[in-house]
Scaffold this motif. Structure first.
Motif, PDB file in Angstrom:
ATOM      1  N   PHE A 150      18.007  65.390  74.306  1.00 35.84           N
ATOM      2  CA  PHE A 150      17.549  64.392  75.084  1.00 35.84           C
ATOM      3  C   PHE A 150      18.097  64.357  76.309  1.00 35.84           C
ATOM      4  N   THR A 151      17.120  64.497  77.502  1.00 40.45           N
ATOM      5  CA  THR A 151      17.756  64.572  78.840  1.00 40.45           C
ATOM      6  C   THR A 151      17.237  63.244  79.462  1.00 40.45           C
ATOM      7  N   SER A 152      17.399  63.175  80.687  1.00 40.50           N
ATOM      8  CA  SER A 152      17.324  62.168  81.640  1.00 40.50           C
ATOM      9  C   SER A 152      16.722  62.148  83.022  1.00 40.50           C
ATOM     10  N   THR A 156      17.424  65.300  87.917  1.00 42.82           N
ATOM     11  CA  THR A 156      16.952  65.487  89.418  1.00 42.82           C
ATOM     12  C   THR A 156      17.238  64.456  90.176  1.00 42.82           C
ATOM     13  N   LYS A 157      17.620  63.358  89.988  1.00 43.24           N
ATOM     14  CA  LYS A 157      17.909  62.088  90.920  1.00 43.24           C
ATOM     15  C   LYS A 157      19.202  61.780  90.794  1.00 43.24           C
ATOM     16  N   ALA A 158      19.992  61.521  91.931  1.00 47.58           N
ATOM     17  CA  ALA A 158      21.389  61.113  91.946  1.00 47.58           C
ATOM     18  C   ALA A 158      21.401  59.606  91.678  1.00 47.58           C
ATOM     19  N   LEU A 159      22.226  59.080  90.881  1.00 48.14           N
ATOM     20  CA  LEU A 159      22.580  57.824  90.581  1.00 48.14           C
ATOM     21  C   LEU A 159      24.103  57.344  90.618  1.00 48.14           C
ATOM     22  N   PRO A 160      24.293  56.291  91.055  1.00 43.82           N
ATOM     23  CA  PRO A 160      25.755  55.925  91.339  1.00 43.82           C
ATOM     24  C   PRO A 160      26.577  55.969  89.838  1.00 43.82           C
ATOM     25  N   ASN A 161      27.777  56.512  89.820  1.00 40.76           N
ATOM     26  CA  ASN A 161      28.622  56.535  88.683  1.00 40.76           C
ATOM     27  C   ASN A 161      27.961  57.559  87.397  1.00 40.76           C
ATOM     28  N   VAL A 165      27.447  62.719  83.805  1.00 45.05           N
ATOM     29  CA  VAL A 165      26.523  62.944  82.790  1.00 45.05           C
ATOM     30  C   VAL A 165      25.313  63.720  83.322  1.00 45.05           C
ATOM     31  N   SER A 166      25.018  63.564  85.008  1.00 44.75           N
ATOM     32  CA  SER A 166      23.715  64.558  85.278  1.00 44.75           C
ATOM     33  C   SER A 166      24.037  65.834  85.312  1.00 44.75           C
ATOM     34  N   VAL A 167      25.381  66.254  85.646  1.00 44.57           N
ATOM     35  CA  VAL A 167      25.610  67.629  85.510  1.00 44.57           C
ATOM     36  C   VAL A 167      25.551  68.333  83.902  1.00 44.57           C
TER      37      VAL A 167
END
Length: 260
Positions: A150-152, A156-161, A165-167
């Protein structure tokens, strides 16, 4: 489907993993759930496990650290001993949600360190490869196995905090493509599902999650959040014979939320 196939859920005691376990059990799969939970939470979790068993299939649940290499070896040995002769794991679902949620920069709050990135990467990305390789080496996979994670939209979008997890999510997708390519010869198909914003325990731990939820609702043309059952339905579709030519890709299951 012959009743000799198992689905292994890494992180199957809540959220997307639990919903997926129930869905696959309803379609005849025996279920293995690897989870890490506190004793205080086990009463509720055991009730969910009873729902899985009510479908009439076997359930093997282990409350153990799936990220520890030595314990992973013990888990796999245990699975090998418990699976009846001729039974194989046909589906592996990676639903690990151990990550660090801190800002990269702040004058007042604790900020991310390289260790935070490494811990999050190991848990939410590299463990997909570790488990895929270990189970294949152990000879526990079926001839036609589906590996699903599962990805999210944080891919592709930067979110605060959310940067650690994005990496990890970006790495998870890269690993999925490589698994699809390099394990194809042994029958493994690997895909990521990009879930829309889903109200789970993991979401509630993200700082500012209420704003994230409201933003998702405002963007979704179907005027609701994604549910764990929506994702479980998509996982099941990817396990069918008709889906065996789908591999190495990211599939959005968000009701159109990412269109805007």
């Amino acid at each position: 489907m012959e009743n000799r196939y198992w689905a292994l859920i890494l992180g199957g005691s809540s959220g997307l993993g639990l919903a997926t376990a129930k869905k696959l059990a309803s379609h005849g799969y025996h279920i293995i759930i690897i989870h890490r939970d506190r004793r205080a939470d086990m009463d509720i979790i055991e009730e969910h496990f009873k729902e899985i068993e009510a479908f009439g299939n076997q359930l093997l649940a282990m409350n153990v650290d799936a990220l520890n290499a030595e314990k992973r070896k013990g888990i796999i040995d245990n699975i090998r001993q418990k699976l009846p002769f001729g039974h194989k794991i046909k589906v592996m679902v990676h639903s690990m949600a151990k990550g660090t949620l801190k800002p990269m920069y702040s004058k007042t709050a604790l900020t991310l360190t390289d260790t935070d990135f490494r811990i999050t990467f190991d848990a939410m990305a590299l463990s997909l490869f570790d488990w895929t390789k270990a189970l294949e080496t152990a000879g526990l996979f079926a001839d036609d196995t589906r590996v699903i994670s599962f990805t999210s939209e944080g891919n592709t979008k930067a979110l605060p905090n959310y940067s650690a997890v994005s990496v990890a999510k970006v790495a998870l997708e890269a690993l999925t493509r490589s698994i699809a390519l390099e394990f194809a010869s042994v029958g493994i198909k690997a895909n990521c599902i990009q879930a829309g914003i889903t109200m789970t325990k993991s979401l509630s731990m993200i700082p500012g999650f209420e704003q994230i939820k409201e933003n998702a609702l405002s963007r979704n043309p179907n005027n609701r959040l994604t549910t764990p059952e929506d994702i479980a339905n998509a996982v099941y579709l990817l396990t069918t014979d008709e889906a065996k030519w789908i591999t190495g890709t990211v599939i959005k299951v968000d009701g159109g939320e990412s269109l805007l």
